[in-house]
Design an enzyme around this catalytic site. Structure first.
Site, PDB file in Angstrom:
ATOM      1  N   ASN A  97      42.322 -46.764  15.216  1.00 48.43           N
ATOM      2  CA  ASN A  97      41.128 -46.187  14.588  1.00 48.43           C
ATOM      3  C   ASN A  97      40.375 -45.356  15.620  1.00 48.43           C
ATOM      4  OD1 ASN A  97      39.151 -47.932  16.019  1.00 48.43           O
ATOM      5  ND2 ASN A  97      40.254 -49.532  14.905  1.00 48.43           N
ATOM      6  N   ASP A 138      40.880 -62.819  12.072  1.00 52.92           N
ATOM      7  CA  ASP A 138      39.490 -62.378  12.264  1.00 52.92           C
ATOM      8  C   ASP A 138      38.947 -63.132  13.484  1.00 52.92           C
ATOM      9  OD1 ASP A 138      36.703 -62.015  12.243  1.00 52.92           O
ATOM     10  OD2 ASP A 138      36.783 -61.526  10.100  1.00 52.92           O
ATOM     11  N   ILE A 139      38.878 -62.433  14.597  1.00 52.09           N
ATOM     12  CA  ILE A 139      38.533 -63.093  15.870  1.00 52.09           C
ATOM     13  C   ILE A 139      37.102 -63.623  15.817  1.00 52.09           C
ATOM     14  CG2 ILE A 139      38.511 -62.845  18.382  1.00 52.09           C
ATOM     15  CD1 ILE A 139      40.224 -60.274  17.980  1.00 52.09           C
ATOM     16  N   PHE A 174      29.355 -57.129  15.374  1.00 48.96           N
ATOM     17  CA  PHE A 174      29.015 -55.779  14.942  1.00 48.96           C
ATOM     18  C   PHE A 174      29.540 -55.584  13.523  1.00 48.96           C
ATOM     19  CE2 PHE A 174      27.336 -52.731  18.114  1.00 48.96           C
ATOM     20  CZ  PHE A 174      27.008 -53.657  19.079  1.00 48.96           C
TER      21      PHE A 174
HETATM   22  N1  CTP Z   1      36.273 -58.455  13.898  1.00 54.86           N
HETATM   23  C1  CTP Z   1      37.125 -59.348  14.498  1.00 54.86           C
HETATM   24  N2  CTP Z   1      38.397 -59.472  14.070  1.00 54.86           N
HETATM   25  C2  CTP Z   1      38.860 -58.732  13.033  1.00 54.86           C
HETATM   26  C3  CTP Z   1      37.992 -57.803  12.399  1.00 54.86           C
HETATM   27  C4  CTP Z   1      36.696 -57.699  12.868  1.00 54.86           C
HETATM   28  O1  CTP Z   1      36.712 -60.026  15.441  1.00 54.86           O
HETATM   29  N3  CTP Z   1      40.107 -58.873  12.618  1.00 54.86           N
HETATM   30  C5  CTP Z   1      34.869 -58.368  14.379  1.00 54.86           C
HETATM   31  C6  CTP Z   1      34.472 -57.017  14.942  1.00 54.86           C
HETATM   32  O2  CTP Z   1      34.661 -56.983  16.340  1.00 54.86           O
HETATM   33  C7  CTP Z   1      33.013 -56.960  14.570  1.00 54.86           C
HETATM   34  C8  CTP Z   1      32.931 -57.732  13.276  1.00 54.86           C
HETATM   35  O3  CTP Z   1      34.081 -58.556  13.256  1.00 54.86           O
HETATM   36  O4  CTP Z   1      32.194 -57.624  15.511  1.00 54.86           O
HETATM   37  C9  CTP Z   1      32.889 -56.920  12.018  1.00 54.86           C
HETATM   38  O5  CTP Z   1      33.879 -55.948  12.008  1.00 54.86           O
HETATM   39  P1  CTP Z   1      34.017 -54.964  10.776  1.00 54.86           P
HETATM   40  O6  CTP Z   1      35.210 -54.103  10.986  1.00 54.86           O
HETATM   41  O7  CTP Z   1      32.707 -54.323  10.469  1.00 54.86           O
HETATM   42  O8  CTP Z   1      34.248 -55.986   9.589  1.00 54.86           O
HETATM   43  P2  CTP Z   1      35.526 -56.553   8.969  1.00 54.86           P
HETATM   44  O9  CTP Z   1      35.572 -58.009   9.203  1.00 54.86           O
HETATM   45  O10 CTP Z   1      36.724 -55.789   9.404  1.00 54.86           O
HETATM   46  O11 CTP Z   1      35.227 -56.347   7.413  1.00 54.86           O
HETATM   47  P3  CTP Z   1      35.425 -55.005   6.523  1.00 54.86           P
HETATM   48  O12 CTP Z   1      36.391 -54.127   7.231  1.00 54.86           O
HETATM   49  O13 CTP Z   1      35.945 -55.546   5.241  1.00 54.86           O
HETATM   50  O14 CTP Z   1      34.063 -54.412   6.397  1.00 54.86           O
END
Ligand code: CTP
Length: 402
Positions: free
Chosen positions: A207, A307-308, A324
């Protein structure tokens, strides 16, 4: 940080040729710089160069009536908000360790009450010598800060540790010694950048995240005295001075690196744009068109990444966790739902569709979203300023929790 006064003490090593660049770097941060030199240093770099670049008279003699008339050595030692010794020879380290005051530079170092930062530069065998080791330990124990030396080719022809840290790193370390130290004793774990999910041997899904927001948080945390571990996806940015960087590519690698660093972390700031999906299988070799039928497309099957951030809530230990949220619409409502799902202590939401905010921008417009749904909108700020605001809140949370 308000502009500060830096006394730069230059001693006689070949690395002195890099000091004009350091003067410029310090002045670029807005500091006032005055230089003091040992007589040997004046043989490696011209006082006139340092005078011109600093815009201040350069001092090198302790007993010169004209120099003392301009600003006497005690006034100069008192004037400084920080003293930087660069390059620092083995000789000056020894004299500092023993409290000698046999020239202007060592007299200033004995008289000052400002924090002292030392950037050693010398032959590898001099650096490794038991006498130098003991002097460095003694100085560290007294609170003297060190930056470098680095390993590499040395001017003397040897290879090894002894090369002076870069002017940029010395300038950054100077900010750190003058900083508020309000995060001293904390270990801050920051994730930054985007992840890269392999499709085959040469292609990947990624991305547009640049890493700028996370690197700004890491830099500011280090300036406040924290130990900082920066877990970064591929990024073109330079590692901020004093920060430990761990490079990762995929979300799974990022998760593993986060979990490895987690036991030490008292603060976690997750700015990374983690890919939510990865190809179910990464082909070991390049996918070739000739292996497909004419005009045939290619369908990639994607599977969910871990999802970390959400998984941190289950981990034992006391820490402040900041997440974030990158949103392109209904920012605040989406962020309120996200903080419930991810159970962090603060969610920083940004509208990535807005000009001057989000990916690769130097500025950011964010909302702070708190558990329970309270929201605070911040104005358009530089990412460095946003980092400062986040860490102000982190400090408050750490304080409230004792
Ligand atoms: N994050 C994470 N692991 C993932 C996805 C996201 O740790 N697999 C963390 C990002 O570092 C950030 C937060 O979760 O702090 C939110 O990330 P974001 O991309 O806004 O949200 P998503 O969980 O990906 O949800 P969506 O894409 O459906 O909005």
């Amino acid at each position: 940080m308000a502009h500060q006064r830096v006394l730069l003490a230059v001693t006689g090593g070949i690395a002195a040729y890099k000091i004009p660049e350091l003067v410029r770097a310090l002045r670029a941060e807005g500091h006032t710089v005055r230089c003091a030199m040992t007589p040997a240093a004046t043989r490696f770099v011209s006082p006139l160069v340092l005078q011109t670049l600093s815009g201040q008279a350069v001092r090198s003699e302790l007993f010169d009536p004209a120099e003392e008339g301009e600003i006497d050595h005690i006034a100069l030692a008192d004037w400084a908000d920080a003293v930087v010794v660069a390059p620092a020879t083995a000789n000056v380290l020894a004299r500092m360790a023993h409290g000698l005051a046999d020239d202007l530079v060592t007299t200033l170092l004995l008289a000052t009450r400002a924090p002292v930062l030392v950037a050693p530069a010398m032959n590898v065998n001099m650096w490794d010598h038991a006498a130098t080791r003991a002097n460095v330990e003694l100085l560290r124990a007294r609170g003297v800060a060190f930056v470098g030396p680095e390993a590499g080719w040395l001017a003397c022809g040897w290879e090894g540790e002894g090369r002076m840290a870069s002017p940029a790193d010395i300038a950054e370390a100077t900010l750190q010694v003058m900083g508020p130290r309000s995060l001293q004793g904390e270990t801050v774990l920051v994730t930054a950048g985007g992840t890269r999910e392999p499709v085959d041997a040469v292609r990947a899904l990624t991305n547009r995240s640049s890493g700028k927001m996370g690197y700004a948080v890491a830099r500011e945390a280090a300036r406040r005295g924290a130990r900082v571990v920066l877990i970064s996806g591929p990024s073109a940015l330079e590692t901020p001075g004093g920060v430990e960087r761990v490079d990762v590519e995929s979300a799974v690698e990022m998760r593993d690196a986060v979990f490895k660093a987690l036991p030490d972390a008292t603060v976690v700031v997750m700015t990374a744009a983690v890919a939510d999906f990865r190809p179910a299988q990464a082909a070991a070799r390049k996918i070739k068109k000739e292996d497909l039928a004419e005009e045939e497309g290619l369908t990639l099957e994607l599977v969910r990444n871990p999802d970390i951030l959400a998984s941190l809530a289950e981990q034992p230990g006391e820490r402040v966790v900041v997440g974030f949220a990158a949103e392109s619409h209904d920012v605040v409502e989406a962020a309120r739902r996200k903080i419930e799902r991810k159970r962090c202590d603060l969610l920083v939401a940004n509208d990535v569709s807005r000009a001057g905010a989000g990916f690769d921008s130097d500025t950011n417009a964010v909302w702070f979203v708190w558990p329970g749904g309270d929201v605070e909108e911040l104005p358009l700020l530089s990412k460095a300023e946003v980092a400062g605001r986040i860490l102000d809140r982190v400090e408050k949370l750490r304080e409230e929790r004792g």
